[in-house]
Design an enzyme around this catalytic site. Structure first.
Site: not given
Length: 463
Positions: A36-39, A178, A182, A185, A317, A442
């Protein structure tokens, strides 16, 4: 086995669609074949940010003396860093379980496929098939690492981003192909861990979608950190045998250079998961490899919708989540406005961070705008100096005709937390002077936004 709404996929598009549908009174089921939550939650956004935080902490330790703190022999525990990342991802996935339970959403484990009008066939791990029905079906099946024929991934030495998050040891050398978000990072992370990294980019600058000045700043920062960078270059082939991989790279002069590395990481984009989900069976229209939808994510088949990485638009996302809400609210008859894809923020979580929204300088000029540009360097920021983070700047681009904001481009510490102000400014059509006259606290990094706007109109104070 009948629902108002079935969502296939539980990533940041799918789970948001399910929860919003439940909030609007629908009976909802989610079909998911993996976590659950996917990639994003399991193999993308969240675990990578965990890794990057570990890298940042390590860099702080290495430079602790700059802050008057003595730390000796700070070294990365690679296995512990990977374990922490997986723990963070697991916690977030469990959070989705909780939200589904809270909203009475049914989770159906298995592979979902459209089979006929308003029906979904789910095949579980044992190969058993079950048919479910729904008035509305949302496809949110996401994407995977793009495979290139000249860089055939074997999942061990030639890998995609998913394998890069769970390597069983720190490689001595890595070539990253590339330099989008992705690739950049992961290049930054592995370099911080002590891996010798070469970053290869086909375009003239790394982070090629960003404003050129921002990309060049990150390129300088990477080189300063010890990352080798090749631009206007392409990987022609990878030779695998005993020992190190031999990577044939065509450089900017058109000459072939042979580089060796323990790992090659292919980060050249993504491929949408549109196979074997029933698109052909229902004759759902496609467009350039993605599902064709209208402004509310309706396909040409009544009752079937598609969102996220399988439709056109930025594969991000937060875009998938916004599309999910727009889609489901329209289904429920709630008034909603189509998403403005010209006002989507993009973020890259390297050090320094990168954040942007709207037109960059080149595209603004190409579009025919007369522009005013304001820049403010973090070298002039008191908060940045106190934090020891003077790298970078804020660059704002205004339409000279009406002083509205065309684009914002940021590079520096915490800029990913600052870009939302610019997204809102563009949404409400704030002028430069609206930004200038908005009192910023500030000392903060965010003062640079106000100062950059002032710089465009010769009102800047601190430079």
């Amino acid at each position: 086995m009948k629902y108002d709404l079935i969502v296939i996929g539980s990533g940041p598009g799918g789970y948001v669609a399910a929860i919003r549908g439940a909030q609007l009174g629908m009976s909802v089921a989610v079909v998911e074949r993996a976590e659950l939550g996917g990639i994003c939650l399991n193999w993308g956004c969240i675990p990578t940010k965990s890794l990057l935080k570990s890298a940042q902490v390590l860099e702080y330790a290495h430079h602790a003396a700059d802050y008057g703190v003595k730390i000796e022999n700070a070294t990365p525990d690679f296995d512990a860093i990977i374990a922490r990342s997986r723990g963070v991802a697991d916690k977030m996935s469990k959070g989705i379980q909780y939200l589904f339970k809270k909203n009475n959403i049914t989770v159906i484990e298995g592979h979902g496929k459209l089979t006929a009008d308003k029906t979904v066939e789910v095949t579980n791990a044992a190969g058993e098939k079950t048919i479910f029905e729904a008035q509305h079906i949302v496809l949110a099946t996401g994407a995977r690492s793009r495979q290139l024929p000249n860089i055939p991934q074997d999942g061990k030495r030639i890998i995609g981003y998913r394998q890069a998050l769970t390597l069983d040891h720190k490689p001595e050398s890595m070539i990253v192909v590339g330099s989008g978000a992705i690739g950049s990072e992961l290049a930054y992370f592995y370099n911080a861990m002590g891996t010798k990294v070469l970053l290869v980019e086909f375009m003239p600058t790394i982070l090629p979608l960003e404003d050129e000045e921002v990309s060049k700043q990150v390129g300088r920062s990477f080189k300063k950190a010890g990352i080798d960078v090749m631009v206007k270059s392409s990987v022609e082939s990878v030779e695998s045998g005993e020992g190190l991989l031999k990577v044939n790279i065509k450089n900017k002069k058109g000459e072939i250079e042979v580089h060796e590395a323990e790992i090659v990481l292919s980060a050249v984009g993504i491929s949408p998961n549109v196979e074997n989900i029933g698109l052909e069976e229902l004759n759902i229209e496609m467009e350039r490899g993605r599902v064709k939808v209208d402004d509310y994510y309706r396909t040409n088949v009544e009752g079937v919708y598609a969102i996220g990485d399988i439709v056109h638009g930025p594969a991000l996302a937060h875009v998938a989540s916004a599309e999910a809400i727009c889609c489901v609210e329209h289904i429920a008859g709630v008034h909603t406005e189509p998403i403005d894809y010209t006002n989507i923020p993009g973020c890259t979580y390297t050090t320094p961070e990168v954040a942007s929204v709207g037109l960059n300088e080149a595209k603004a000029l190409e579009a025919g705008y007369e522009i005013k540009i304001g820049k403010f360097p973090f070298t002039a920021s008191g908060k940045a100096s106190a934090a020891g983070a003077n790298e970078g700047f804020i660059k704002l681009i205004f339409n000279a005709a009406d002083n509205t904001l065309l684009g914002a481009h940021m590079v520096g510490m915490n800029v990913t937390e600052m870009i939302a102000e610019m997204v809102l400014a563009r949404k409400v059509k704030a002028t430069a002077h609206d930004i200038i006259k908005t009192v910023h606290p500030h000392p903060t990094m965010s003062e640079a936004v106000m100062e950059a706007a002032a710089a465009a109109y010769d009102e800047v104070i601190h430079i």
